[in-house]
Scaffold this motif. Sequence first.
Motif, PDB file in Angstrom:
ATOM      1  N   PRO A 182     -24.591  33.143  17.639  1.00 24.52           N
ATOM      2  CA  PRO A 182     -24.952  31.898  18.320  1.00 24.52           C
ATOM      3  C   PRO A 182     -24.592  30.692  17.450  1.00 24.52           C
ATOM      4  O   PRO A 182     -24.948  30.641  16.271  1.00 24.52           O
ATOM      5  CB  PRO A 182     -26.466  32.013  18.511  1.00 24.52           C
ATOM      6  N   GLU A 183     -23.899  29.742  18.022  1.00 23.35           N
ATOM      7  CA  GLU A 183     -23.445  28.580  17.256  1.00 23.35           C
ATOM      8  C   GLU A 183     -24.611  27.812  16.650  1.00 23.35           C
ATOM      9  O   GLU A 183     -24.548  27.371  15.501  1.00 23.35           O
ATOM     10  CB  GLU A 183     -22.624  27.647  18.153  1.00 23.35           C
ATOM     11  N   ARG A 184     -25.730  27.679  17.385  1.00 26.35           N
ATOM     12  CA  ARG A 184     -26.855  26.904  16.855  1.00 26.35           C
ATOM     13  C   ARG A 184     -27.448  27.578  15.618  1.00 26.35           C
ATOM     14  O   ARG A 184     -27.883  26.901  14.688  1.00 26.35           O
ATOM     15  CB  ARG A 184     -27.903  26.649  17.937  1.00 26.35           C
ATOM     16  N   GLU A 185     -27.450  28.922  15.574  1.00 27.82           N
ATOM     17  CA  GLU A 185     -27.956  29.629  14.384  1.00 27.82           C
ATOM     18  C   GLU A 185     -27.051  29.391  13.186  1.00 27.82           C
ATOM     19  O   GLU A 185     -27.517  29.197  12.065  1.00 27.82           O
ATOM     20  CB  GLU A 185     -28.057  31.140  14.654  1.00 27.82           C
ATOM     21  N   ARG A 203     -11.942  23.740  13.090  1.00 26.34           N
ATOM     22  CA  ARG A 203     -12.976  23.821  14.128  1.00 26.34           C
ATOM     23  C   ARG A 203     -13.051  25.243  14.665  1.00 26.34           C
ATOM     24  O   ARG A 203     -12.025  25.911  14.822  1.00 26.34           O
ATOM     25  CB  ARG A 203     -12.642  22.854  15.264  1.00 26.34           C
ATOM     26  N   LEU A 204     -14.249  25.654  14.981  1.00 29.52           N
ATOM     27  CA  LEU A 204     -14.463  26.990  15.530  1.00 29.52           C
ATOM     28  C   LEU A 204     -14.561  26.933  17.044  1.00 29.52           C
ATOM     29  O   LEU A 204     -15.138  26.004  17.605  1.00 29.52           O
ATOM     30  CB  LEU A 204     -15.738  27.612  14.969  1.00 29.52           C
ATOM     31  N   THR A 242     -16.632  32.633  19.003  1.00 34.55           N
ATOM     32  CA  THR A 242     -15.687  33.706  19.388  1.00 34.55           C
ATOM     33  C   THR A 242     -15.069  34.389  18.173  1.00 34.55           C
ATOM     34  O   THR A 242     -14.422  35.425  18.319  1.00 34.55           O
ATOM     35  CB  THR A 242     -14.540  33.141  20.238  1.00 34.55           C
ATOM     36  N   GLY A 243     -15.229  33.795  16.994  1.00 32.65           N
ATOM     37  CA  GLY A 243     -14.566  34.337  15.811  1.00 32.65           C
ATOM     38  C   GLY A 243     -13.142  33.824  15.666  1.00 32.65           C
ATOM     39  O   GLY A 243     -12.394  34.316  14.823  1.00 32.65           O
ATOM     40  N   ARG A 244     -12.795  32.833  16.474  1.00 33.38           N
ATOM     41  CA  ARG A 244     -11.455  32.240  16.407  1.00 33.38           C
ATOM     42  C   ARG A 244     -11.562  30.754  16.119  1.00 33.38           C
ATOM     43  O   ARG A 244     -12.569  30.116  16.403  1.00 33.38           O
ATOM     44  CB  ARG A 244     -10.707  32.446  17.724  1.00 33.38           C
ATOM     45  N   TYR A 245     -10.484  30.228  15.584  1.00 30.65           N
ATOM     46  CA  TYR A 245     -10.380  28.786  15.369  1.00 30.65           C
ATOM     47  C   TYR A 245      -9.991  28.109  16.673  1.00 30.65           C
ATOM     48  O   TYR A 245      -9.291  28.686  17.498  1.00 30.65           O
ATOM     49  CB  TYR A 245      -9.311  28.480  14.321  1.00 30.65           C
TER      50      TYR A 245
END
Length: 197
Positions: A68-71, A132-133, A141-144
Amino acid sequence: MDLALFDFDGTITERETFAGFVRASIGRRRRWLGGVAVAPHYIGYKLGWLSGERVRRRVVAVALRGRPEREVRAAAARHVREVVSAQVRPQAQARIDWHRQRGDRVVVVTANLDVFVAHWCEQQGLEYISSRLESRDGVLTGRYLGRDCCNEEKPRRVRERIALEDYASVYAYGDTPEDRDLLALADRRFYRWREVE
């Protein structure tokens, strides 16, 4: 008014912060499994066979995919507060303050991740340009998102966002070969805190 462009890892900070942030943002199990998955890339990097960009992409794919991005942002804020704040070079902080006192525009230009570097830059009141992710529905997603902000991508992003001709002089500060293209933009260039031609 002048423009000052600063690399982050190793220039503003005393050491690289990318790996420490990633380790601090994941659990023990993922850290162990990730270490195994990334080890061949790290060895290839140390032997000069792989670029830092390729290794960072592998680390992001293994460590941050599905998080999760917020975590991750919360872990980044904690790491900046508890670890990175003590790693800022006094010389770098003094130079940033000097530029601000003169009324210069100060921008951090880094290959480090937006979810991480944003916290330090916001505390300092600085703009930043960074890697940036990609996130979908709040999950990484594990990608830039686009390219890693290193080498020729640094000046490309700077020019995309900043009209260099609007400034009397451009200063640039870096510490690795990945910063050379950024330094080439500047009238005054500082490599590992020494002014160079």
